[in-house]
Write an enzyme that holds these catalytic residues in place. Structure first.
Site, mmCIF file in Angstrom:
data_model
loop_
_atom_site.group_PDB
_atom_site.id
_atom_site.type_symbol
_atom_site.label_atom_id
_atom_site.label_comp_id
_atom_site.label_asym_id
_atom_site.label_seq_id
_atom_site.Cartn_x
_atom_site.Cartn_y
_atom_site.Cartn_z
ATOM 1 N N HIS A 91 -9.453 1.280 4.193
ATOM 2 C CA HIS A 91 -8.558 1.218 4.901
ATOM 3 C C HIS A 91 -8.788 2.909 6.283
ATOM 4 C CE1 HIS A 91 -4.818 3.080 6.413
ATOM 5 N NE2 HIS A 91 -4.168 1.465 5.379
ATOM 6 N N LYS A 100 -0.074 4.195 -0.757
ATOM 7 C CA LYS A 100 -0.788 5.540 -0.300
ATOM 8 C C LYS A 100 -0.344 6.604 -1.004
ATOM 9 C CE LYS A 100 -0.274 2.889 4.094
ATOM 10 N NZ LYS A 100 -0.325 3.959 5.804
ATOM 11 N N GLY A 103 1.886 2.552 10.565
ATOM 12 C CA GLY A 103 2.818 3.183 11.024
ATOM 13 C C GLY A 103 3.361 3.759 12.204
ATOM 14 N N GLU A 134 -7.144 4.934 7.347
ATOM 15 C CA GLU A 134 -6.605 6.100 7.122
ATOM 16 C C GLU A 134 -7.956 7.024 6.263
ATOM 17 O OE1 GLU A 134 -3.149 6.109 5.207
ATOM 18 O OE2 GLU A 134 -2.334 5.652 7.051
ATOM 19 N N ASN A 140 0.738 -1.198 -0.127
ATOM 20 C CA ASN A 140 0.316 0.136 -0.006
ATOM 21 C C ASN A 140 0.914 1.071 -0.278
ATOM 22 O OD1 ASN A 140 -1.609 1.542 0.525
ATOM 23 N ND2 ASN A 140 -2.285 1.775 2.433
ATOM 24 N N GLY A 190 2.713 -1.082 4.327
ATOM 25 C CA GLY A 190 2.862 -0.279 4.096
ATOM 26 C C GLY A 190 4.671 0.652 3.688
ATOM 27 N N GLU A 245 -6.098 -4.585 10.770
ATOM 28 C CA GLU A 245 -4.780 -3.472 10.861
ATOM 29 C C GLU A 245 -5.445 -2.777 11.968
ATOM 30 O OE1 GLU A 245 -3.036 -2.239 6.593
ATOM 31 O OE2 GLU A 245 -5.026 -1.092 7.083
ATOM 32 N N SER A 273 2.721 -1.871 10.763
ATOM 33 C CA SER A 273 4.356 -2.166 10.940
ATOM 34 C C SER A 273 4.616 -3.621 10.475
ATOM 35 C CB SER A 273 4.429 -2.289 12.470
ATOM 36 O OG SER A 273 4.080 -0.193 12.515
HETATM 37 P P1 PGA Z 1 2.546 0.246 7.470
HETATM 38 O O1 PGA Z 1 1.270 0.869 7.261
HETATM 39 O O2 PGA Z 1 2.398 -0.536 7.404
HETATM 40 O O3 PGA Z 1 2.673 1.775 7.414
HETATM 41 O O4 PGA Z 1 2.286 0.578 9.503
HETATM 42 C C1 PGA Z 1 -0.375 -0.412 6.694
HETATM 43 C C2 PGA Z 1 -1.388 0.296 6.083
HETATM 44 O O5 PGA Z 1 -1.723 1.505 6.841
HETATM 45 O O6 PGA Z 1 -1.790 -0.317 5.871
#
Ligand code: PGA
Length: 242
Positions: free
Chosen positions: A99, A13, A171, A101, A11, A223, A165, A202
């Site tokens: 997601h 983003k 993140g 976000e 992903n 991510g 998630e 993460s």
């Molecule tokens: P991350 O993001 O691996 O940076 O924690 C995962 C995601 O938002 O799908």
């Protein structure tokens, strides 16, 4: 849904321009990526999809394309929106829906998320449906109740992919304890026994081996660690070496 049991989803983003995405592809060991065990899926920004589709086609690699979002409307006067049909036509096979976000920063919620899932199916896309609890909910021990509510609109028979998630893990470098994760995964699987289940939050080169060892996920939604070709490739290798 394509007939793969394991998935590794990048992903990206809003982190990469088309130029950077094409550089990434050049540096990725694509010739080593096969579709034997793990389906690699990349979710770039909307504007990068056509260039990546062209690149993937030219290089005959089994990497699949995914959109990061899609509209909750079929078509019409919705300035700035991109429909599931448009995404399919642009070469996507998957679309991320829900997601955290999108939920937190852009106010997405039900029933729009269910509509997006439905429209994705109609367009021939496989939805990767994200869900997960906040830190408060995790710490108060109410994760299962919360997840049950988030998943309530969806039938266990839907051929989508679920991506668990925890919001507090995205993140941040923190992941749930393996015991907690195993419990939560067991709970989700009791609701959706036949659905492919990914973990996201993460995931990186240092924890993927332990995640693979201690859990029974069908793959990962990644991510930050998906932005560097060598790191992303090492995740792919870890999944294939199991
Ligand atoms: P991350 O993001 O691996 O940076 O924690 C995962 C995601 O938002 O799908």
């Amino acid at each position: 849904m394509p007939n793969h049991k394991h998935f590794l989803v990048a992903n990206w983003k809003m982190a990469m321009t088309t130029h950077q995405a094409l550089d990434f592809m050049k540096m990725l060991s694509v010739q080593e990526i096969t579709d034997s065990r793990t389906q690699v899926i990349i979710a770039p920004s909307f504007v990068t999809l056509p260039a990546l589709h062209q690149w993937i086609t030219q290089h005959s690699t089994p990497i699949a394309l995914c959109a990061q979002n899609s509209a909750a409307m079929q078509s019409g006067a919705y300035t700035g929106e991109v429909s599931a049909v448009m995404l399919k036509e642009t070469g996507c096979d998957y679309v991320i829906i829900g997601h955290s976000e999108r939920r937190i920063l852009f106010g997405e919620r039900e029933p729009d998320l269910s509509t997006k899932v439905e429209l994705a199916f109609q367009a021939g896309l496989t939805p990767i449906f994200c869900f997960g609890e906040s830190r408060d909910i995790y710490e108060s021990g109410k994760t299962n109740d919360f997840l049950r509510k988030q998943l309530a609109p969806y039938s266990a028979k839907l051929p989508f992919i679920l991506a668990y998630e925890p919001i507090w893990s995205i993140g941040t470098g923190f992941i749930p304890t393996y015991d907690d994760l195993a419990r939560t995964v067991g709970f989700i699987r009791s609701l959706f026994p036949d659905t492919a289940l990914l973990y996201g939050g993460s995931v990186n080169g240092s924890n993927i081996d332990s995640l693979l060892q201690h859990t029974t996920m069908n793959g990962f939604l990644v991510g930050g660690a998906s932005l560097k070709p060598d790191v992303f490739y090492s995740l792919y290798q870890a999944m294939n070496q199991r």
